[in-house]
Design a protein around this motif. Structure first.
Motif, mmCIF file in Angstrom:
data_model
loop_
_atom_site.group_PDB
_atom_site.id
_atom_site.type_symbol
_atom_site.label_atom_id
_atom_site.label_comp_id
_atom_site.label_asym_id
_atom_site.label_seq_id
_atom_site.Cartn_x
_atom_site.Cartn_y
_atom_site.Cartn_z
ATOM 1 N N PRO A 30 -25.625 -17.807 -10.025
ATOM 2 C CA PRO A 30 -24.458 -18.416 -9.389
ATOM 3 C C PRO A 30 -23.888 -19.551 -10.233
ATOM 4 O O PRO A 30 -22.678 -19.662 -10.402
ATOM 5 C CB PRO A 30 -25.019 -18.949 -8.073
ATOM 6 C CG PRO A 30 -26.155 -18.041 -7.752
ATOM 7 C CD PRO A 30 -26.742 -17.659 -9.064
ATOM 8 N N LYS A 31 -24.759 -20.335 -10.799
ATOM 9 C CA LYS A 31 -24.284 -21.465 -11.599
ATOM 10 C C LYS A 31 -23.408 -21.000 -12.757
ATOM 11 O O LYS A 31 -22.347 -21.568 -13.025
ATOM 12 C CB LYS A 31 -25.493 -22.239 -12.146
ATOM 13 C CG LYS A 31 -25.127 -23.583 -12.723
ATOM 14 C CD LYS A 31 -26.303 -24.190 -13.487
ATOM 15 C CE LYS A 31 -25.894 -25.511 -14.142
ATOM 16 N NZ LYS A 31 -26.829 -25.881 -15.222
ATOM 17 N N ALA A 32 -23.867 -19.957 -13.457
ATOM 18 C CA ALA A 32 -23.102 -19.434 -14.591
ATOM 19 C C ALA A 32 -21.753 -18.890 -14.126
ATOM 20 O O ALA A 32 -20.738 -19.061 -14.801
ATOM 21 C CB ALA A 32 -23.901 -18.343 -15.299
ATOM 22 N N ILE A 33 -21.765 -18.236 -12.967
ATOM 23 C CA ILE A 33 -20.513 -17.708 -12.428
ATOM 24 C C ILE A 33 -19.526 -18.836 -12.139
ATOM 25 O O ILE A 33 -18.358 -18.775 -12.518
ATOM 26 C CB ILE A 33 -20.783 -16.917 -11.122
ATOM 27 C CG1 ILE A 33 -21.616 -15.668 -11.415
ATOM 28 C CG2 ILE A 33 -19.474 -16.556 -10.426
ATOM 29 C CD1 ILE A 33 -22.142 -14.967 -10.179
ATOM 30 N N LEU A 34 -20.036 -19.867 -11.502
ATOM 31 C CA LEU A 34 -19.176 -20.985 -11.119
ATOM 32 C C LEU A 34 -18.579 -21.678 -12.337
ATOM 33 O O LEU A 34 -17.398 -22.029 -12.348
ATOM 34 C CB LEU A 34 -19.978 -21.994 -10.293
ATOM 35 C CG LEU A 34 -20.469 -21.442 -8.951
ATOM 36 C CD1 LEU A 34 -21.365 -22.453 -8.250
ATOM 37 C CD2 LEU A 34 -19.304 -21.049 -8.070
#
Lengths: 193, 193
Positions: A30-34
């Motif tokens: 999720p962090k990379a997506i954000l």
DNA sequence: GTCTATATAACGATAGAC
DNA sequence: GTCTATCGTTATATAGAC
């Protein structure tokens, strides 16, 4: 990175699509997506229930796109052989692999019927499409009557999916091209016995 | 789980091999390895420099095993066609996928020349082996002189690797078998034009 | 060689302010 | 709809006792 006017949820889906292609489901956080979507934590959990939900939206869109691309060449002009050749030779970013096929190596995708479904349906529909074209070729006398459309279609699709594997292993598209060339030489209507 | 007499470093490698096959490199954590190997944190970092080092040992062993298995059928008795058929039809746990091929979809494997090397070498050597067998078949008149051994070998390997993809997508080995059947029907020496 | 303790960062998600 | 704060867990590795 993103021009104005593109909604946050849209950016989240597109970023997820890219990351799933590059790193798979397990390798995508999720962090990379954000970060890629230039969005905050809150936005993602407002628009989607969580990582699996967002991934599902991304996979569905990629699946739809792939089906359309395949239909673009398979439904094009030419003899059955030529349409299959067009499918096999269509422009591909070989070293990136197949954005749908690569998901089958992801344990969490395979463990979830919901996430696996669009992958399965996409490959299955392309396979059926090719099988029909092979049968067409048999009717027209371009392919030997002994050929099984379903089996040949599986071979065609497998050659593509496996070609990605060979290419990525060697770091070069050459093996993909060789596999396609080999299959076409076997499939060629005027092939010497 | 483990009988006495098997060394800790041995158990670590075997556990890593299993997990790499099931979950890939990105999806395999040191913690999971340690639990499966019934070893403590300290043991792993005593015997190996870290996760990449342990994975490399595991991959090398799996690669060696796969090469031996392939040579077992490709170097067996029979005509060139029969040996290729034996390779394609050899017993496989299809839904588990290829323990070497699946690594090509792992971003961290592809990003590391050291981890990718044994994968590349293994597939390349099997490819070369099959290419030689095809050339043999041409010399013996079993295959058409127009066939390119290297290309056919790539097709054979790709059909296998791609067959795993199709099978895992659908949750059934049927598509793998169909792909193999299709390829064999194209390759058969007595195939009707 | 193996163990426990500890460390820093990331993972995936929730809470509540604005 | 978006933000920041926080949470409990895991990832990967190191330190040092035994």
């Amino acid at each position: 990175m993103y021009s104005e006017g593109v909604s946050t949820s849209e950016r989240l889906i597109e970023s997820t699509r890219e990351l799933l292609w590059e790193r798979g489901y397990v390798g995508t956080s999720p962090k990379a997506i954000l970060e890629r979507a230039e969005a905050g934590q809150g936005s993602m959990y407002h628009h989607f229930k969580g990582k699996p939900d967002l991934a599902l939206a991304a996979i569905r869109r990629t699946a739809e796109e792939l089906r359309a691309t395949a239909e673009g060449v398979l439904g094009g002009p030419g003899t059955p052989y030529e349409r299959i050749e067009a499918y096999l030779r269509r422009e591909r970013d070989v070293l990136r692999g197949c954005p749908i096929g690569r998901l089958t190596m992801d344990p969490d995708i395979i463990a979830s019927d919901e996430l696996r479904a669009p992958v399965d349906e996409t490959l299955d529909r392309i396979r059926e499409r090719i099988a029909g074209i092979v049968e067409e070729g048999k009717d027209q006398g371009q392919f030997a009557p002994s050929l099984d459309g379903e089996a040949i279609a599986a071979t065609v699709l497998a050659t593509v999916q496996g070609g990605y594997v060979l290419a990525r292993a060697s770091g070069s598209p050459a093996a993909f091209d060789a596999g396609v060339r080999g299959l076409l030489s076997l499939l060629a209507p005027d092939r010497p016995a």
